[in-house]
Design a protein around this motif. Structure first.
Motif, PDB file in Angstrom:
ATOM      1  N   VAL A   1      -6.961  38.122  -8.418  1.00  0.00           N
ATOM      2  CA  VAL A   1      -8.206  37.351  -8.392  1.00  0.00           C
ATOM      3  C   VAL A   1      -8.807  37.391  -9.789  1.00  0.00           C
ATOM      4  N   LEU A   2      -9.080  36.204 -10.314  1.00  0.00           N
ATOM      5  CA  LEU A   2      -9.752  36.082 -11.613  1.00  0.00           C
ATOM      6  C   LEU A   2     -11.195  35.650 -11.377  1.00  0.00           C
ATOM      7  N   HIS A   3     -12.069  36.034 -12.293  1.00  0.00           N
ATOM      8  CA  HIS A   3     -13.473  35.648 -12.228  1.00  0.00           C
ATOM      9  C   HIS A   3     -13.835  34.945 -13.531  1.00  0.00           C
ATOM     10  N   PRO A   4     -13.553  33.627 -13.631  1.00  0.00           N
ATOM     11  CA  PRO A   4     -13.808  32.908 -14.885  1.00  0.00           C
ATOM     12  C   PRO A   4     -15.299  32.848 -15.245  1.00  0.00           C
ATOM     13  N   GLU A   5     -16.160  32.797 -14.239  1.00  0.00           N
ATOM     14  CA  GLU A   5     -17.606  32.790 -14.446  1.00  0.00           C
ATOM     15  C   GLU A   5     -18.235  33.693 -13.397  1.00  0.00           C
ATOM     16  N   PRO A   6     -19.405  34.180 -13.645  1.00  0.00           N
ATOM     17  CA  PRO A   6     -20.062  34.994 -12.619  1.00  0.00           C
ATOM     18  C   PRO A   6     -20.266  34.186 -11.337  1.00  0.00           C
ATOM     19  N   GLY A   7     -19.888  34.790 -10.229  1.00  0.00           N
ATOM     20  CA  GLY A   7     -20.045  34.136  -8.931  1.00  0.00           C
ATOM     21  C   GLY A   7     -18.887  33.237  -8.542  1.00  0.00           C
ATOM     22  N   ILE A   8     -17.885  33.109  -9.409  1.00  0.00           N
ATOM     23  CA  ILE A   8     -16.730  32.256  -9.101  1.00  0.00           C
ATOM     24  C   ILE A   8     -15.472  33.113  -9.127  1.00  0.00           C
ATOM     25  N   SER A   9     -14.707  33.013  -8.061  1.00  0.00           N
ATOM     26  CA  SER A   9     -13.438  33.736  -7.969  1.00  0.00           C
ATOM     27  C   SER A   9     -12.311  32.728  -7.830  1.00  0.00           C
ATOM     28  N   GLU A  10     -11.222  33.017  -8.503  1.00  0.00           N
ATOM     29  CA  GLU A  10     -10.080  32.110  -8.495  1.00  0.00           C
ATOM     30  C   GLU A  10      -8.807  32.910  -8.185  1.00  0.00           C
ATOM     31  N   LEU A  11      -8.081  32.472  -7.160  1.00  0.00           N
ATOM     32  CA  LEU A  11      -6.813  33.121  -6.827  1.00  0.00           C
ATOM     33  C   LEU A  11      -5.735  32.627  -7.772  1.00  0.00           C
ATOM     34  N   LEU A  12      -4.900  33.555  -8.231  1.00  0.00           N
ATOM     35  CA  LEU A  12      -3.825  33.202  -9.144  1.00  0.00           C
ATOM     36  C   LEU A  12      -2.542  33.861  -8.647  1.00  0.00           C
ATOM     37  N   TYR A  13      -1.596  33.054  -8.179  1.00  0.00           N
ATOM     38  CA  TYR A  13      -0.309  33.571  -7.720  1.00  0.00           C
ATOM     39  C   TYR A  13       0.591  33.790  -8.929  1.00  0.00           C
ATOM     40  N   LEU A  14       1.092  35.033  -9.071  1.00  0.00           N
ATOM     41  CA  LEU A  14       1.829  35.425 -10.273  1.00  0.00           C
ATOM     42  C   LEU A  14       3.338  35.423 -10.102  1.00  0.00           C
ATOM     43  N   GLY A  15       3.819  35.569  -8.873  1.00  0.00           N
ATOM     44  CA  GLY A  15       5.256  35.612  -8.655  1.00  0.00           C
ATOM     45  C   GLY A  15       5.577  35.853  -7.201  1.00  0.00           C
ATOM     46  N   GLU A  16       6.877  35.876  -6.930  1.00  0.00           N
ATOM     47  CA  GLU A  16       7.325  36.107  -5.562  1.00  0.00           C
ATOM     48  C   GLU A  16       8.712  36.735  -5.564  1.00  0.00           C
ATOM     49  N   VAL A  17       9.027  37.372  -4.450  1.00  0.00           N
ATOM     50  CA  VAL A  17      10.351  37.942  -4.247  1.00  0.00           C
ATOM     51  C   VAL A  17      10.830  37.486  -2.885  1.00  0.00           C
ATOM     52  N   LYS A  18      12.107  37.139  -2.819  1.00  0.00           N
ATOM     53  CA  LYS A  18      12.733  36.794  -1.545  1.00  0.00           C
ATOM     54  C   LYS A  18      13.841  37.798  -1.297  1.00  0.00           C
ATOM     55  N   ARG A  19      13.795  38.427  -0.113  1.00  0.00           N
ATOM     56  CA  ARG A  19      14.793  39.430   0.249  1.00  0.00           C
ATOM     57  C   ARG A  19      15.326  39.133   1.642  1.00  0.00           C
ATOM     58  N   SER A  20      16.463  39.732   1.931  1.00  0.00           N
ATOM     59  CA  SER A  20      17.120  39.541   3.216  1.00  0.00           C
ATOM     60  C   SER A  20      16.319  40.192   4.340  1.00  0.00           C
ATOM     61  N   LEU A  21      16.293  39.547   5.487  1.00  0.00           N
ATOM     62  CA  LEU A  21      15.670  40.133   6.668  1.00  0.00           C
ATOM     63  C   LEU A  21      16.604  41.128   7.349  1.00  0.00           C
ATOM     64  N   GLY A  22      17.908  41.024   7.086  1.00  0.00           N
ATOM     65  CA  GLY A  22      18.889  41.790   7.846  1.00  0.00           C
ATOM     66  C   GLY A  22      19.331  43.115   7.265  1.00  0.00           C
ATOM     67  N   THR A  23      19.268  43.291   5.946  1.00  0.00           N
ATOM     68  CA  THR A  23      19.786  44.523   5.348  1.00  0.00           C
ATOM     69  C   THR A  23      18.675  45.250   4.593  1.00  0.00           C
ATOM     70  N   ARG A  24      18.642  46.574   4.746  1.00  0.00           N
ATOM     71  CA  ARG A  24      17.611  47.371   4.070  1.00  0.00           C
ATOM     72  C   ARG A  24      17.821  47.367   2.559  1.00  0.00           C
ATOM     73  N   ASP A  25      19.037  47.591   2.101  1.00  0.00           N
ATOM     74  CA  ASP A  25      19.323  47.623   0.665  1.00  0.00           C
ATOM     75  C   ASP A  25      19.856  46.259   0.244  1.00  0.00           C
ATOM     76  N   ASP A  26      18.952  45.398  -0.182  1.00  0.00           N
ATOM     77  CA  ASP A  26      19.317  44.032  -0.548  1.00  0.00           C
ATOM     78  C   ASP A  26      19.563  43.952  -2.051  1.00  0.00           C
ATOM     79  N   ASP A  27      20.817  43.747  -2.437  1.00  0.00           N
ATOM     80  CA  ASP A  27      21.167  43.619  -3.854  1.00  0.00           C
ATOM     81  C   ASP A  27      20.967  42.195  -4.363  1.00  0.00           C
ATOM     82  N   GLN A  28      20.733  41.263  -3.465  1.00  0.00           N
ATOM     83  CA  GLN A  28      20.633  39.853  -3.822  1.00  0.00           C
ATOM     84  C   GLN A  28      19.182  39.349  -3.803  1.00  0.00           C
TER      85      GLN A  28
END
Length: 174
Positions: free
Chosen positions: A128-155
């Protein structure tokens, strides 16, 4: 620290004790001992202990820390294929990558299921960034996609948004 192997070994020994008491209980009914019904209670309680220890040994999860990861908060989790975490606005790109790996490890669960046939868990990181007082802006920085089936996902697919990281560093400087 207690490990899964130690708990499973304890459940094995308690299970052996349960079998010994079961034989003793059977013998007490054959010989009509006066305390035979107390042995039924003891045997039943030991069976419950054996089952509980075995379940704990199988399901106990030890969290593995990823070096360089910063603390994050889980903001949204649909218990299926999507989750969102909140990271501090002071995070760097290398810390973000490590934090996404940590979140992927922490949020893995064999109980997750896919509603739409997708076999990947997507975890997005935001701040969350606050460019001005009283204003909040969400900023998505990244994402990860992992397998639902295996605990140790190398991919795992880790994607960091460079334009958003540039906005974040600009906001940090001002």
């Amino acid at each position: 620290m207690i490990s899964n192997d130690l708990i499973l070994m304890a459940s094995k020994w308690v299970g052996i004790g349960t079998l010994v008491f079961a034989v003793l209980t059977g013998l007490s009914f054959i010989l009509r001992w006066g305390f035979r019904f107390r042995l039924v209670g003891i045997t039943s309680f030991m069976a419950v202990l054996t089952g509980g220890l075995f379940a704990l040994g199988v399901s106990l999860y030890v969290r593995t820390p990823i070096p360089g990861a910063v603390k994050f908060s889980l903001v949204y989790d649909d218990a299926a294929t999507q989750a969102v975490i909140a990271v501090p606005a002071t995070i760097t790109e290398s810390e973000l990558e490590a934090t996404l790996r940590q979140a992927a490890a922490d949020l893995y669960s064999p109980g997750r299921f896919s509603r739409n046939g997708e076999d990947k868990l997507t975890i997005r990181a935001r701040t969350v960034l606050h460019p001005e007082p009283g204003i909040s802006e969400l900023l998505y920085l990244g994402e990860v996609k992992r397998s639902l089936g295996t605990r140790d996902d190398d991919q795992m697919e880790i994607q960091i948004y460079p334009q958003k990281m540039a906005l974040l560093s600009k906001a940090q400087k001002s």
